[in-house]
Write a protein that holds these residues in place. Structure first.
Motif, short mmCIF file in Angstrom:
data_model
loop_
_atom_site.label_atom_id
_atom_site.label_comp_id
_atom_site.label_asym_id
_atom_site.label_seq_id
_atom_site.Cartn_x
_atom_site.Cartn_y
_atom_site.Cartn_z
N LEU A 78 40.66 43.90 25.49
CA LEU A 78 41.53 43.60 26.21
C LEU A 78 41.70 44.68 27.26
CD1 LEU A 78 44.07 41.90 27.47
CD2 LEU A 78 45.48 43.16 25.55
N ASP A 79 41.88 46.09 26.85
CA ASP A 79 41.81 47.03 27.73
C ASP A 79 40.64 46.86 28.83
OD1 ASP A 79 43.02 49.72 28.62
OD2 ASP A 79 40.90 50.41 28.16
N GLY A 80 39.51 46.74 28.22
CA GLY A 80 38.29 46.45 29.04
C GLY A 80 38.59 45.61 30.14
N TRP A 81 38.97 44.37 29.83
CA TRP A 81 39.06 43.09 30.84
C TRP A 81 40.04 43.71 31.77
CZ3 TRP A 81 39.94 39.76 25.96
CH2 TRP A 81 38.52 39.48 25.56
N LEU A 82 41.03 44.29 31.52
CA LEU A 82 42.13 44.67 32.36
C LEU A 82 41.63 45.89 33.41
CD1 LEU A 82 45.34 44.96 30.11
CD2 LEU A 82 44.92 43.27 31.95
N ASP A 83 40.70 46.34 32.92
CA ASP A 83 40.03 47.36 33.86
C ASP A 83 39.04 46.91 34.67
OD1 ASP A 83 41.23 49.83 32.98
OD2 ASP A 83 39.64 50.40 31.40
N GLN A 84 38.37 45.86 34.11
CA GLN A 84 37.17 45.00 35.01
C GLN A 84 38.20 44.44 36.11
OE1 GLN A 84 35.04 43.00 31.77
NE2 GLN A 84 33.75 42.66 33.63
N MET A 85 39.38 44.04 35.96
CA MET A 85 40.33 43.11 37.11
C MET A 85 40.63 44.25 38.06
SD MET A 85 42.33 40.55 34.67
CE MET A 85 43.04 39.84 36.18
N GLY A 86 40.68 45.22 37.86
CA GLY A 86 40.96 46.58 38.80
C GLY A 86 42.59 46.23 39.60
N SER A 87 42.58 46.14 40.86
CA SER A 87 44.01 45.99 41.47
C SER A 87 44.36 44.54 40.86
CB SER A 87 43.87 46.11 42.82
OG SER A 87 43.08 45.31 43.45
N GLU A 88 43.64 43.60 40.82
CA GLU A 88 43.96 42.03 40.70
C GLU A 88 44.80 42.02 39.59
OE1 GLU A 88 41.99 37.62 40.58
OE2 GLU A 88 40.76 39.45 40.49
N GLY A 89 44.58 42.83 38.41
CA GLY A 89 45.23 42.78 37.19
C GLY A 89 46.24 43.91 36.97
N GLU A 90 46.73 44.52 37.98
CA GLU A 90 47.69 45.64 37.75
C GLU A 90 48.57 45.42 37.12
OE1 GLU A 90 48.56 46.74 42.48
OE2 GLU A 90 47.29 47.94 41.38
N ASP A 91 49.21 44.02 37.75
CA ASP A 91 50.56 43.60 37.30
C ASP A 91 50.80 43.09 35.84
OD1 ASP A 91 51.80 44.36 39.85
OD2 ASP A 91 51.27 42.40 40.64
#
Length: 192
Positions: A78-91
């Protein structure tokens, strides 16, 4: 006279049935958040309620810190996927709810999650509070005794995705294809 009484009774029954039908319809069509109200504590010892699951996209995983494989793998992914998303996943807000509150104190949760992420917040409470929350979120969790007096926990291994209203949006299954999981998180981030 008898006919008037019968008509009166039927009229009262019709109004009563109409009122009950209206109430049922209103309950079915009133937006409701997924899960149940709760008041627990986060990894910093601060009170956290269901309001944390509203106002933005949310990923919630139920597990425990003594978990040998499923929980650390899921949290790492989960942490890796959120990192991969960059600014798109910051919220996207992410939470790890303990199903083993007897061992998972706020301090234990904070130390454990520090090994994985600074984006995932730990949540714990009393065994009764956690059992009620898990039931409200349709999470299976059961204590399994082991030899020597120790125990482990059997539990649902999916990440629950909630939209900004706190409503159910979907799940990411344990060992889901990483591209599919990432696509689900992107859809969640863009949908809410």
């Amino acid at each position: 006279m008898m006919r008037s009484i019968l008509v009166g009774i039927l009229a009262v029954m019709a109004v009563g049935i109409g009122f009950l039908t209206f109430q049922w319809y209103q309950q079915q069509n009133t937006p409701r958040s997924f899960g149940v109200p709760f008041a627990l504590v986060d990894q910093n010892g601060q009170t956290i309620t269901e309001a944390a699951f509203k106002g933005g996209p949310t990923a919630v995983f139920f597990g425990f810190t003594h978990c040998p494989e499923v929980c650390p793998t899921t949290l790492f992914e989960l942490d890796g996927w959120l990192d991969q998303m960059g600014s798109e996943g910051e919220d996207i807000k992410a939470y790890f709810v303990s199903v083993d509150p007897e061992r998972d104190t706020p301090e234990v949760m904070k130390a454990y999650l520090g090994n994985f992420s600074d984006r995932i917040t730990g949540i714990t409470g009393t065994p009764e509070q956690i059992a009620e929350m898990a039931k409200g979120f349709s999470i299976y969790a059961r204590k399994v005794d082991l030899e020597g007096g120790d125990y482990t926990m059997d539990h649902t291994a999916s990440i629950i995705l909630l939209d900004s209203a706190g409503d159910f949006f979907g799940t990411i299954a344990y060992e889901e294809n990483p591209d599919t999981a990432l696509a689900k998180l992107k859809r969640l981030a863009n949908e809410t």
